[in-house]
Design an enzyme around this catalytic site. Structure first.
Site, PDB file in Angstrom:
ATOM      1  N   ASP A   1       0.828  -1.207   0.000  1.00  0.00           N
ATOM      2  CA  ASP A   1       0.000   0.000   0.000  1.00  0.00           C
ATOM      3  C   ASP A   1       0.863   1.259   0.000  1.00  0.00           C
ATOM      4  OD1 ASP A   1      -2.171  -1.653   0.085  1.00  0.00           O
ATOM      5  OD2 ASP A   1      -2.628  -1.311   2.207  1.00  0.00           O
ATOM      6  N   ALA A   2       1.967   1.247   0.754  1.00  0.00           N
ATOM      7  CA  ALA A   2       2.862   2.399   0.792  1.00  0.00           C
ATOM      8  C   ALA A   2       3.477   2.643  -0.582  1.00  0.00           C
ATOM      9  CB  ALA A   2       3.953   2.191   1.837  1.00  0.00           C
TER      10      ALA A   2
ATOM     11  N   THR B   1       2.185   1.779  -3.459  1.00  0.00           N
ATOM     12  CA  THR B   1       1.111   2.297  -4.301  1.00  0.00           C
ATOM     13  C   THR B   1       0.971   3.807  -4.145  1.00  0.00           C
ATOM     14  OG1 THR B   1      -0.125   0.219  -4.197  1.00  0.00           O
ATOM     15  CG2 THR B   1      -1.366   2.184  -4.784  1.00  0.00           C
TER      16      THR B   1
ATOM     17  N   ASP C   1       3.399   0.566 -10.061  1.00  0.00           N
ATOM     18  CA  ASP C   1       2.149  -0.192 -10.179  1.00  0.00           C
ATOM     19  C   ASP C   1       2.424  -1.676 -10.361  1.00  0.00           C
ATOM     20  OD1 ASP C   1      -0.722  -0.274 -10.351  1.00  0.00           O
ATOM     21  OD2 ASP C   1      -0.505  -0.667 -12.484  1.00  0.00           O
TER      22      ASP C   1
ATOM     23  N   ARG D   1       2.574 -10.511  -4.057  1.00  0.00           N
ATOM     24  CA  ARG D   1       2.855 -11.917  -4.377  1.00  0.00           C
ATOM     25  C   ARG D   1       3.945 -12.469  -3.472  1.00  0.00           C
ATOM     26  NH1 ARG D   1       2.487  -9.780  -9.575  1.00  0.00           N
ATOM     27  NH2 ARG D   1       4.767  -9.788  -9.810  1.00  0.00           N
TER      28      ARG D   1
ATOM     29  N   THR E   1      -4.813  -7.707   0.002  1.00  0.00           N
ATOM     30  CA  THR E   1      -5.940  -7.388   0.866  1.00  0.00           C
ATOM     31  C   THR E   1      -7.024  -6.694   0.049  1.00  0.00           C
ATOM     32  OG1 THR E   1      -5.137  -5.176   1.485  1.00  0.00           O
ATOM     33  CG2 THR E   1      -4.359  -7.052   2.802  1.00  0.00           C
TER      34      THR E   1
ATOM     35  N   ASP F   1      -5.388   0.441  -4.852  1.00  0.00           N
ATOM     36  CA  ASP F   1      -4.655   0.396  -6.115  1.00  0.00           C
ATOM     37  C   ASP F   1      -5.518   0.917  -7.262  1.00  0.00           C
ATOM     38  OD1 ASP F   1      -2.225  -0.539  -7.630  1.00  0.00           O
ATOM     39  OD2 ASP F   1      -3.730  -1.775  -8.613  1.00  0.00           O
TER      40      ASP F   1
ATOM     41  N   ASP G   1      -4.894   4.335  -9.397  1.00  0.00           N
ATOM     42  CA  ASP G   1      -4.771   4.277 -10.861  1.00  0.00           C
ATOM     43  C   ASP G   1      -5.629   5.348 -11.519  1.00  0.00           C
ATOM     44  OD1 ASP G   1      -3.017   2.165 -10.718  1.00  0.00           O
ATOM     45  OD2 ASP G   1      -4.467   0.640 -11.331  1.00  0.00           O
TER      46      ASP G   1
END
Length: 205
Positions: free
Chosen positions: A29-30, A32, A66, A74, A80, A87, A91
């Protein structure tokens, strides 16, 4: 259409980077958020000032985030639901910033028709993603499409990069190609949703 090929082709490069970032304490998340912030900053600061090549290089570097956040998920062994939504949201923000900044540059430098193409790319990009998200929300699975995010990034950034190198004709040509392809993709997505619904009805009469 290019998403599957692009991601599989670069996975051997980004997967080790993803594992390393996890080891130093970053989360998907960070990454992203960092990638999105970089894309937005590169677009809204550099493109309006006419620094097309510099903006293209900065945005391209951060667009790779991205791919890295997916590699991190992965490597960690799981994603999550929040990460998926974050994400997708980021985008859309990045796409809006890039094509909005291109449109602003075009309109303020007298390239009105190219600016219209950039706006068409911006709006259709949001609609393409929205149709896919709404279809998923009502359990109507659909496949790939003509112009997805990889195609938008490729054509849009090729256009700005080549224009920054002095090939000014590349930007309107590639943007109009992308605008037409994106509008066709909106129609394609709706047809895919209708076909998915019809298959669902036939399977459950």
């Amino acid at each position: 259409m290019l998403n599957t090929f692009a991601r599989s082709a670069v996975s051997k490069v980004v997967d080790p980077i993803g594992r390393w970032l996890l080891r130093i304490g970053l989360t998907p998340d960070a990454v992203t958020l960092i990638g999105t912030a970089g894309v937005v900053a590169g677009a809204v600061i550099l493109f309006p000032l006419g620094h097309l090549l510099a903006g293209t290089l900065v945005i391209t570097a951060f667009v790779l985030f991205d791919l890295i956040d997916g590699a991190m998920a992965r490597a960690r062994g799981y994603g999550t639901p929040f990460g998926v939504v974050l994400d997708a949201t980021c985008d859309r923000i990045a796409d809006g910033a890039v094509f909005g900044a291109i449109a602003y540059y075009c309109f303020t430098t007298g390239k009105t028709t190219t600016g219209v193409a950039a706006l068409l790319c911006l709006v259709s990009a949001q609609v393409i993603s929205y149709v896919k998200a709404r279809a998923d929300s009502v359990q109507l699975p659909i496949g790939g499409a003509l112009a997805e995010r990889a195609e938008r990034n490729l054509l849009g950034l090729f256009g700005t990069g080549l224009a920054g190198l002095g090939l000014t004709a590349a930007l309107p040509i590639l943007l109009w190609i992308l605008a037409v392809a994106s509008c066709l993709t909106v129609v394609q997505r709706l047809l895919q949703v209708r076909a998915s619904y019809q298959r669902q009805q036939q399977a459950n009469p």
